[in-house]
Design an enzyme around this catalytic site. Structure first.
Site, PDB file in Angstrom:
ATOM      1  N   ALA A   1       0.822  -1.176   0.002  1.00 34.56           N
ATOM      2  CA  ALA A   1       0.094  -0.051  -0.055  1.00 34.56           C
ATOM      3  C   ALA A   1       1.076   1.094   0.241  1.00 34.56           C
ATOM      4  CB  ALA A   1      -0.860  -0.144   1.245  1.00 34.56           C
TER       5      ALA A   1
ATOM      6  N   GLY B   1       0.707  -5.323   0.767  1.00 33.10           N
ATOM      7  CA  GLY B   1      -0.332  -5.369  -0.234  1.00 33.10           C
ATOM      8  C   GLY B   1      -0.102  -6.179  -1.617  1.00 33.10           C
TER       9      GLY B   1
ATOM     10  N   GLU C   1      -0.501  -9.826  -0.764  1.00 39.07           N
ATOM     11  CA  GLU C   1      -1.786 -10.196  -0.564  1.00 39.07           C
ATOM     12  C   GLU C   1      -2.386 -10.039  -1.902  1.00 39.07           C
ATOM     13  OE1 GLU C   1      -1.863  -6.569   2.246  1.00 39.07           O
ATOM     14  OE2 GLU C   1      -2.651  -8.005   3.645  1.00 39.07           O
TER      15      GLU C   1
ATOM     16  N   GLU D   1       4.364  -5.103   7.192  1.00 41.80           N
ATOM     17  CA  GLU D   1       3.779  -4.153   7.656  1.00 41.80           C
ATOM     18  C   GLU D   1       4.081  -3.890   9.283  1.00 41.80           C
ATOM     19  OE1 GLU D   1       2.697  -6.374   6.073  1.00 41.80           O
ATOM     20  OE2 GLU D   1       0.869  -5.909   4.634  1.00 41.80           O
TER      21      GLU D   1
HETATM   22  N1  CO8 Z   1       4.634   3.125  -0.592  1.00 39.55           N
HETATM   23  C1  CO8 Z   1       5.004   4.397  -0.973  1.00 39.55           C
HETATM   24  N2  CO8 Z   1       6.154   4.529  -1.643  1.00 39.55           N
HETATM   25  C2  CO8 Z   1       6.809   3.628  -1.839  1.00 39.55           C
HETATM   26  C3  CO8 Z   1       6.461   2.206  -1.380  1.00 39.55           C
HETATM   27  C4  CO8 Z   1       5.251   2.132  -0.506  1.00 39.55           C
HETATM   28  N3  CO8 Z   1       4.719   1.002  -0.111  1.00 39.55           N
HETATM   29  N4  CO8 Z   1       7.515   1.381  -1.611  1.00 39.55           N
HETATM   30  C5  CO8 Z   1       8.367   2.037  -2.389  1.00 39.55           C
HETATM   31  N5  CO8 Z   1       8.158   3.399  -2.682  1.00 39.55           N
HETATM   32  C6  CO8 Z   1       8.661   4.497  -3.097  1.00 39.55           C
HETATM   33  C7  CO8 Z   1       9.845   4.884  -2.269  1.00 39.55           C
HETATM   34  O1  CO8 Z   1       9.436   5.764  -1.193  1.00 39.55           O
HETATM   35  C8  CO8 Z   1      10.921   5.717  -3.459  1.00 39.55           C
HETATM   36  O2  CO8 Z   1      10.444   6.914  -3.679  1.00 39.55           O
HETATM   37  P1  CO8 Z   1      11.437   8.298  -3.929  1.00 39.55           P
HETATM   38  O3  CO8 Z   1      12.167   7.657  -5.194  1.00 39.55           O
HETATM   39  O4  CO8 Z   1      10.607   9.318  -4.150  1.00 39.55           O
HETATM   40  O5  CO8 Z   1      12.328   8.093  -2.695  1.00 39.55           O
HETATM   41  C9  CO8 Z   1      10.658   4.708  -4.530  1.00 39.55           C
HETATM   42  O6  CO8 Z   1       9.508   3.867  -4.416  1.00 39.55           O
HETATM   43  C10 CO8 Z   1      11.805   3.782  -4.791  1.00 39.55           C
HETATM   44  O7  CO8 Z   1      11.826   2.950  -3.602  1.00 39.55           O
HETATM   45  P2  CO8 Z   1      13.175   2.922  -2.644  1.00 39.55           P
HETATM   46  O8  CO8 Z   1      14.256   3.949  -2.837  1.00 39.55           O
HETATM   47  O9  CO8 Z   1      12.827   2.387  -1.567  1.00 39.55           O
HETATM   48  O10 CO8 Z   1      13.935   1.685  -3.257  1.00 39.55           O
HETATM   49  P3  CO8 Z   1      14.901   0.342  -2.853  1.00 39.55           P
HETATM   50  O11 CO8 Z   1      15.263  -0.558  -4.193  1.00 39.55           O
HETATM   51  O12 CO8 Z   1      16.041   1.039  -2.038  1.00 39.55           O
HETATM   52  O13 CO8 Z   1      14.032  -0.506  -1.873  1.00 39.55           O
HETATM   53  C11 CO8 Z   1      11.990  -1.815  -1.035  1.00 39.55           C
HETATM   54  C12 CO8 Z   1      13.073  -1.283  -2.358  1.00 39.55           C
HETATM   55  C13 CO8 Z   1      12.630  -2.678  -0.365  1.00 39.55           C
HETATM   56  C14 CO8 Z   1      10.911  -2.373  -1.852  1.00 39.55           C
HETATM   57  C15 CO8 Z   1      11.432  -0.462  -0.281  1.00 39.55           C
HETATM   58  O14 CO8 Z   1      11.197   0.629  -1.319  1.00 39.55           O
HETATM   59  C16 CO8 Z   1      10.418  -0.646   0.527  1.00 39.55           C
HETATM   60  O15 CO8 Z   1      10.698  -1.381   1.639  1.00 39.55           O
HETATM   61  N6  CO8 Z   1       9.254  -0.249   0.487  1.00 39.55           N
HETATM   62  C17 CO8 Z   1       7.990  -0.346   1.321  1.00 39.55           C
HETATM   63  C18 CO8 Z   1       7.621  -1.913   1.450  1.00 39.55           C
HETATM   64  C19 CO8 Z   1       6.374  -2.046   2.441  1.00 39.55           C
HETATM   65  O16 CO8 Z   1       6.787  -1.796   3.847  1.00 39.55           O
HETATM   66  N7  CO8 Z   1       5.246  -2.494   1.768  1.00 39.55           N
HETATM   67  C20 CO8 Z   1       4.190  -2.557   2.859  1.00 39.55           C
HETATM   68  C21 CO8 Z   1       3.201  -1.408   2.688  1.00 39.55           C
HETATM   69  S1  CO8 Z   1       2.032  -1.465   3.861  1.00 39.55           S
HETATM   70  C22 CO8 Z   1       0.706  -2.485   3.184  1.00 39.55           C
HETATM   71  O17 CO8 Z   1       1.026  -2.965   2.105  1.00 39.55           O
HETATM   72  C23 CO8 Z   1      -0.505  -2.573   3.992  1.00 39.55           C
HETATM   73  C24 CO8 Z   1      -1.397  -3.212   3.016  1.00 39.55           C
HETATM   74  C25 CO8 Z   1      -2.802  -3.075   3.998  1.00 39.55           C
HETATM   75  C26 CO8 Z   1      -3.475  -2.030   4.003  1.00 39.55           C
HETATM   76  C27 CO8 Z   1      -4.515  -1.844   4.544  1.00 39.55           C
HETATM   77  C28 CO8 Z   1      -5.159  -0.627   4.713  1.00 39.55           C
HETATM   78  C29 CO8 Z   1      -5.174  -0.066   6.071  1.00 39.55           C
END
Ligand code: CO8
Length: 262
Positions: free
Chosen positions: A66, A111, A114, A134
């Site tokens: 998400a 997500g 999921e 998460e």
């Molecule tokens: N949301 C928003 N932005 C994101 C997300 C995300 N989930 N993942 C990556 N991005 C963005 C980064 O902020 C970055 O943006 P910018 O270039 O502007 O800085 C860009 O994408 C590239 O990402 P990274 O620079 O972080 O790339 P890396 O190769 O260094 O890392 C990763 C890749 C490991 C995937 C890392 O981006 C990461 O950890 N992302 C988050 C993963 C995460 O925690 N996902 C779970 C999110 S919560 C969720 O899914 C809950 C679902 C249910 C919701 C229920 C509703 C309430």
């Protein structure tokens, strides 16, 4: 069909939907969910489509979860609404009448894992990563992850993944029964399309019957599930494709399924 956050296309009788926010690794926000709900309705009513493939645009991610930026300031009620919206989208995906393959080309986190679990099965690139991170954000999976993951890989493994938030490789995901097959990244698309074409060549009535029997029977006791299977088996007997399939076998020729719902 033109959308802001997803790309929809068709290759003959196979529909392809790509999550299309590559700058944020295809993170899901409410617009993505609304557009997916709309696209799935169209897929379900287009009788020429026999298989759906979901994948991610760009070479890095399927869906990295998400969109954390849009979730950060949610009130409890907004959080609940987004979670319910996502869950309903995934029920819609899971109960689509045609087979759906998740072609996981990169990160499938939160997500993303999921969504892939609500598909009929998952093919993944050897570089893909799965996980429910998460917990690292102080939240929990909210698109059905605690429920589908435990059903797919068992309670203990689901708890370990959701409580530690670790990422696992595609091969590890295959080892625990989450992923069906792992392919080198370069051949993932070709291999996925090969299987999609095989599925498209089968009878539509019997494909639906398999899907419904497994999906609807899974949460039932064995005897109830078997009764449901008998109803579906009987329904297949009424189809043109069953006459063609069994006739072709007895006439020692290849079956030519029409794939009609008759
Ligand atoms: N949301 C928003 N932005 C994101 C997300 C995300 N989930 N993942 C990556 N991005 C963005 C980064 O902020 C970055 O943006 P910018 O270039 O502007 O800085 C860009 O994408 C590239 O990402 P990274 O620079 O972080 O790339 P890396 O190769 O260094 O890392 C990763 C890749 C490991 C995937 C890392 O981006 C990461 O950890 N992302 C988050 C993963 C995460 O925690 N996902 C779970 C999110 S919560 C969720 O899914 C809950 C679902 C249910 C919701 C229920 C509703 C309430």
């Amino acid at each position: 069909m033109s959308y802001e956050t997803i790309l929809y296309s068709k290759e003959e009788d196979i529909a392809i939907i790509k999550f299309n926010r590559p700058k944020v690794l295809n993170a899901i926000n409410p617009t993505v969910v609304s557009e997916m709900v709309d696209a799935l309705k169209k897929v379900d009513t287009d009788t020429s489509i026999k298989v759906l493939i979901l994948t991610g645009e760009g070479d890095k991610a399927f869906v990295a979860g998400a969109d954390i930026a849009s979730m950060r300031d949610y009130t409890p009620l907004e959080g609940k609404f987004f979670s319910r919206q996502g869950q309903e989208f995934l029920f819609q995906l899971e109960t689509l009448s045609i087979p759906v393959i998740a072609c996981v080309n990169g990160f499938a986190l939160g997500g993303g894992t999921e969504i892939s679990m609500a598909c009929d099965f998952i093919y993944a690139a050897d570089s893909a990563m799965f996980g429910q991170p998460e917990i690292n954000l102080g939240i929990i999976p909210g698109f059905g992850g605690t429920q589908r993951l435990s059903r797919l890989v068992g309670k203990a493994m689901a708890k370990e993944l959701c409580m530690t938030g670790v990422m696992i490789s595609a091969q590890e995901a295959k080892d625990i029964g989450l992923v069906n097959k792992v392919f080198p990244k370069e051949s993932l698309w070709e291999e996925t399309m090969k299987v999609a074409k095989v599925l498209a060549s089968k009878g539509k009535v019997s494909i639906r019957a398999v899907k419904e029997s497994i999906e609807r029977g899974y949460d039932q006791d064995l005897r109830t599930g078997c009764y449901m299977e008998s109803d579906a088996f009987g329904m297949c007997m009424a189809s043109e494709d069953a006459r063609e399939g069994m006739g072709a076998f007895l006439e020692k020729r290849k079956a030519e399924f029409k794939g009609e719902l008759v």
